[in-house]
Design a protein around this motif. Structure first.
Motif, PDB file in Angstrom:
ATOM      1  N   VAL A 196       5.680  25.676  88.124  1.00 13.04           N
ATOM      2  CA  VAL A 196       6.162  24.651  87.188  1.00 13.04           C
ATOM      3  C   VAL A 196       7.504  25.218  86.653  1.00 13.04           C
ATOM      4  O   VAL A 196       7.609  26.310  85.930  1.00 13.04           O
ATOM      5  N   THR A 197       8.714  24.416  86.768  1.00 11.29           N
ATOM      6  CA  THR A 197      10.074  24.902  86.684  1.00 11.29           C
ATOM      7  C   THR A 197      10.572  24.227  85.185  1.00 11.29           C
ATOM      8  O   THR A 197      11.645  25.153  84.886  1.00 11.29           O
ATOM      9  N   ASP A 198      10.300  23.053  84.908  1.00  6.03           N
ATOM     10  CA  ASP A 198      10.940  22.535  83.760  1.00  6.03           C
ATOM     11  C   ASP A 198      10.463  23.261  82.432  1.00  6.03           C
ATOM     12  O   ASP A 198       9.229  23.315  82.009  1.00  6.03           O
ATOM     13  N   VAL A 199      11.611  23.882  81.625  1.00  9.95           N
ATOM     14  CA  VAL A 199      11.343  24.532  80.583  1.00  9.95           C
ATOM     15  C   VAL A 199      10.467  23.723  79.482  1.00  9.95           C
ATOM     16  O   VAL A 199       9.541  24.085  78.720  1.00  9.95           O
ATOM     17  N   ARG A 200      10.919  22.462  79.352  1.00 12.37           N
ATOM     18  CA  ARG A 200      10.036  21.438  78.345  1.00 12.37           C
ATOM     19  C   ARG A 200       8.650  21.259  78.762  1.00 12.37           C
ATOM     20  O   ARG A 200       7.860  21.056  77.975  1.00 12.37           O
ATOM     21  N   ASN A 201       8.432  21.019  80.061  1.00 15.17           N
ATOM     22  CA  ASN A 201       7.211  20.656  80.596  1.00 15.17           C
ATOM     23  C   ASN A 201       6.545  22.059  80.453  1.00 15.17           C
ATOM     24  O   ASN A 201       5.253  21.884  79.687  1.00 15.17           O
ATOM     25  N   PHE A 202       6.865  23.373  80.467  1.00 13.29           N
ATOM     26  CA  PHE A 202       6.177  24.153  80.255  1.00 13.29           C
ATOM     27  C   PHE A 202       5.776  24.626  78.659  1.00 13.29           C
ATOM     28  O   PHE A 202       4.756  24.830  78.224  1.00 13.29           O
ATOM     29  N   GLY A 203       6.928  24.097  77.932  1.00 14.21           N
ATOM     30  CA  GLY A 203       6.485  24.312  76.461  1.00 14.21           C
ATOM     31  C   GLY A 203       5.551  23.444  75.939  1.00 14.21           C
ATOM     32  O   GLY A 203       4.650  23.640  75.138  1.00 14.21           O
ATOM     33  N   ALA A 204       5.523  21.985  76.337  1.00 10.64           N
ATOM     34  CA  ALA A 204       4.541  21.014  76.071  1.00 10.64           C
ATOM     35  C   ALA A 204       3.129  21.553  76.691  1.00 10.64           C
ATOM     36  O   ALA A 204       2.198  21.173  76.001  1.00 10.64           O
ATOM     37  N   ILE A 205       3.218  21.997  77.798  1.00 13.72           N
ATOM     38  CA  ILE A 205       1.766  22.520  78.386  1.00 13.72           C
ATOM     39  C   ILE A 205       1.112  23.612  77.400  1.00 13.72           C
ATOM     40  O   ILE A 205      -0.006  23.467  77.086  1.00 13.72           O
ATOM     41  N   ALA A 206       2.069  24.618  77.142  1.00 10.37           N
ATOM     42  CA  ALA A 206       1.520  25.801  76.455  1.00 10.37           C
ATOM     43  C   ALA A 206       1.144  25.221  74.925  1.00 10.37           C
ATOM     44  O   ALA A 206       0.060  25.773  74.457  1.00 10.37           O
ATOM     45  N   ARG A 207       1.781  24.041  74.250  1.00 11.38           N
ATOM     46  CA  ARG A 207       1.184  23.562  73.125  1.00 11.38           C
ATOM     47  C   ARG A 207      -0.177  22.834  73.295  1.00 11.38           C
ATOM     48  O   ARG A 207      -0.900  23.058  72.615  1.00 11.38           O
ATOM     49  N   THR A 208      -0.314  22.096  74.404  1.00 16.98           N
ATOM     50  CA  THR A 208      -1.642  21.470  74.483  1.00 16.98           C
ATOM     51  C   THR A 208      -2.616  22.581  74.779  1.00 16.98           C
ATOM     52  O   THR A 208      -3.720  22.589  74.318  1.00 16.98           O
ATOM     53  N   ALA A 209      -2.437  23.551  75.555  1.00 20.50           N
ATOM     54  CA  ALA A 209      -3.345  24.651  75.920  1.00 20.50           C
ATOM     55  C   ALA A 209      -3.789  25.203  74.719  1.00 20.50           C
ATOM     56  O   ALA A 209      -5.005  25.800  74.778  1.00 20.50           O
ATOM     57  N   GLU A 210      -2.902  25.580  73.847  1.00 18.85           N
ATOM     58  CA  GLU A 210      -3.421  26.372  72.597  1.00 18.85           C
ATOM     59  C   GLU A 210      -4.007  25.467  71.785  1.00 18.85           C
ATOM     60  O   GLU A 210      -5.275  26.122  71.312  1.00 18.85           O
ATOM     61  N   CYS A 211      -3.824  24.281  71.745  1.00 21.05           N
ATOM     62  CA  CYS A 211      -4.686  23.548  70.856  1.00 21.05           C
ATOM     63  C   CYS A 211      -6.034  23.112  71.671  1.00 21.05           C
ATOM     64  O   CYS A 211      -7.087  23.221  70.773  1.00 21.05           O
ATOM     65  N   ALA A 212      -6.312  23.349  72.878  1.00 24.42           N
ATOM     66  CA  ALA A 212      -7.421  23.116  73.420  1.00 24.42           C
ATOM     67  C   ALA A 212      -8.327  24.622  73.578  1.00 24.42           C
ATOM     68  O   ALA A 212      -9.355  24.382  74.189  1.00 24.42           O
ATOM     69  N   GLY A 213      -7.851  25.679  72.976  1.00 24.02           N
ATOM     70  CA  GLY A 213      -8.340  26.903  73.130  1.00 24.02           C
ATOM     71  C   GLY A 213      -8.450  27.546  74.433  1.00 24.02           C
ATOM     72  O   GLY A 213      -9.160  28.529  74.600  1.00 24.02           O
ATOM     73  N   VAL A 214      -7.344  27.303  75.319  1.00 20.54           N
ATOM     74  CA  VAL A 214      -7.015  28.067  76.486  1.00 20.54           C
ATOM     75  C   VAL A 214      -6.846  29.540  76.036  1.00 20.54           C
ATOM     76  O   VAL A 214      -6.097  29.913  75.005  1.00 20.54           O
ATOM     77  N   GLN A 215      -7.360  30.507  76.509  1.00 15.23           N
ATOM     78  CA  GLN A 215      -7.247  32.127  76.385  1.00 15.23           C
ATOM     79  C   GLN A 215      -6.116  32.470  77.015  1.00 15.23           C
ATOM     80  O   GLN A 215      -5.395  33.730  76.498  1.00 15.23           O
ATOM     81  N   ALA A 216      -5.389  31.793  78.213  1.00 12.05           N
ATOM     82  CA  ALA A 216      -4.231  32.572  78.540  1.00 12.05           C
ATOM     83  C   ALA A 216      -3.760  31.507  79.545  1.00 12.05           C
ATOM     84  O   ALA A 216      -4.256  30.558  80.289  1.00 12.05           O
ATOM     85  N   ILE A 217      -2.193  31.593  79.714  1.00 10.21           N
ATOM     86  CA  ILE A 217      -1.358  30.899  80.553  1.00 10.21           C
ATOM     87  C   ILE A 217      -1.006  31.881  81.742  1.00 10.21           C
ATOM     88  O   ILE A 217      -0.576  32.879  81.535  1.00 10.21           O
ATOM     89  N   VAL A 218      -1.238  31.658  83.146  1.00 12.92           N
ATOM     90  CA  VAL A 218      -0.838  32.622  84.062  1.00 12.92           C
ATOM     91  C   VAL A 218       0.552  32.038  84.996  1.00 12.92           C
ATOM     92  O   VAL A 218       0.349  30.864  85.291  1.00 12.92           O
ATOM     93  N   ILE A 219       1.407  32.529  85.025  1.00  8.74           N
ATOM     94  CA  ILE A 219       2.640  32.047  85.693  1.00  8.74           C
ATOM     95  C   ILE A 219       3.008  33.161  86.783  1.00  8.74           C
ATOM     96  O   ILE A 219       2.627  34.391  86.539  1.00  8.74           O
ATOM     97  N   PRO A 220       3.839  32.724  87.845  1.00 11.82           N
ATOM     98  CA  PRO A 220       4.094  33.502  88.790  1.00 11.82           C
ATOM     99  C   PRO A 220       5.367  34.331  88.362  1.00 11.82           C
ATOM    100  O   PRO A 220       6.345  33.881  87.734  1.00 11.82           O
ATOM    101  N   ALA A 221       5.447  35.507  88.790  1.00 13.59           N
ATOM    102  CA  ALA A 221       6.794  36.422  88.517  1.00 13.59           C
ATOM    103  C   ALA A 221       8.076  35.687  88.913  1.00 13.59           C
ATOM    104  O   ALA A 221       9.175  35.654  88.330  1.00 13.59           O
ATOM    105  N   LYS A 222       7.980  34.887  90.042  1.00 15.14           N
ATOM    106  CA  LYS A 222       9.058  34.267  90.511  1.00 15.14           C
ATOM    107  C   LYS A 222       8.819  32.774  90.685  1.00 15.14           C
ATOM    108  O   LYS A 222       7.879  32.497  91.195  1.00 15.14           O
ATOM    109  N   GLY A 223       9.846  31.876  90.526  1.00  7.32           N
ATOM    110  CA  GLY A 223       9.543  30.527  90.692  1.00  7.32           C
ATOM    111  C   GLY A 223       9.001  29.817  89.511  1.00  7.32           C
ATOM    112  O   GLY A 223       8.873  28.557  89.478  1.00  7.32           O
ATOM    113  N   GLY A 224       9.048  30.259  88.396  1.00  9.91           N
ATOM    114  CA  GLY A 224       8.322  29.605  87.192  1.00  9.91           C
ATOM    115  C   GLY A 224       9.447  29.291  86.276  1.00  9.91           C
ATOM    116  O   GLY A 224      10.831  29.792  86.462  1.00  9.91           O
ATOM    117  N   ALA A 225       9.291  28.437  85.184  1.00 13.54           N
ATOM    118  CA  ALA A 225      10.122  28.053  84.041  1.00 13.54           C
ATOM    119  C   ALA A 225      10.551  29.740  83.347  1.00 13.54           C
ATOM    120  O   ALA A 225       9.816  30.162  83.002  1.00 13.54           O
TER     121      ALA A 225
END
Length: 270
Positions: A129-158
């Motif tokens: 997932v490369t778009d910075v704003r998409n990533f931020g919005a995803i993180a916001r929803t994930a935190e609200c939903a109680g997700v315990q961690a987001i995993v991203i690749p070392a290369k190719g991500g936002a």
């Protein structure tokens, strides 16, 4: 873009498209988010700063900064001098490092802590997932939903920069982010830890409402451009889709993410 028959106008017949849309073009990097020059970059690495990526001029060869980057598993890319000049007109000496706005967590520690606390894991994996704003919005929803961690690749991500932090509304200050070199190995680690891996893709008829998300679960969301990597689709435990009945053929990836995570919450609240 208009739907015609069974395909989207402008695409080739039979071509698979992810059911979420392409990102907008990212803004240029803010100057406050990178350091340049051989010694400043070396000092940043020695000081333990989290480096998202390191750009090194191709002609420089095997310099000391490169060796330090290898030891710290910092994603590194050799680029032409022109690319570095586009980022800064100052004397960069052929080296620019982008500094992350967060400290990364170790996935093994997160998983161990979740089980030790008697919680049911809900982990989010973002495959390119490369778009910075998409990533931020995803993180916001994930935190609200109680997700315990987001995993991203070392290369190719936002890049996790100030735009991502702002769009997350502060969620990235609380939600652990784990940067992994190999998502295939990551998926297998999670499976071996007793966590089912569910991939969200348009390529199947089975919907997210037909899968048990009350058990320990890791959800994979894919690239805005071409969805989840084929190898991750092959090794995932479950492939699920989001039902679509409108004329528009795609969802934004952050919206698709929210739908799936909150179906997990709905099931768990029972």
């Amino acid at each position: 873009m208009e739907k015609r028959g069974n395909r989207v106008e402008g695409s080739e017949p039979g071509e698979k498209k992810p059911f979420y849309s392409r990102p907008r073009q990212p803004r240029p990097e803010s100057k406050s988010e990178f350091v340049f020059g051989i010694q400043p970059v070396l000092e940043a690495i020695r000081a333990g700063k989290e480096i998202d990526k390191l750009l090194i001029q191709r002609e420089l060869g095997n310099i000391e900064v490169l060796e330090f980057a290898r030891l710290r598993n910092i994603p590194t890319q050799k680029v032409p001098k022109q690319k570095l000049d586009q980022i800064t007109r100052k004397n960069h000496q052929g080296v620019i490092a982008f500094v992350s706005a967060i400290n990364y967590a170790k996935l093994e520690n997160v998983v161990a802590n979740v089980f030790e606390q008697g919680q049911t894991p809900l982990i989010l994996i973002l495959d390119r997932v490369t778009d910075v704003r998409n990533f931020g919005a995803i993180a916001r929803t994930a935190e609200c939903a109680g997700v315990q961690a987001i995993v991203i690749p070392a290369k190719g991500g936002a890049q996790i920069n100030s735009d991502a932090m702002k769009t997350s509304s502060g969620a990235l200050n609380f939600l652990p982010v784990c940067r992994e070199n190999d998502l295939v190995e990551t998926v297998r680690f999670l499976q071996n830890s007793g966590i089912q891996v569910v991939a969200c893709t348009e390529k199947v008829s089975k919907t997210l409402y037909e899968v048990d998300l009350t058990v320990p679960t890791a959800v994979i969301m894919g690239s805005e451009e071409d969805g989840i990597s084929e190898i991750l689709l092959r090794i995932a435990d479950e492939l699920v889709s989001i039902p679509m009945s409108g004329r528009v053929a795609s969802l934004n990836v952050s919206v698709a993410n929210g739908i799936l995570l909150y179906e997990a919450i709905r099931q768990r609240l029972g």
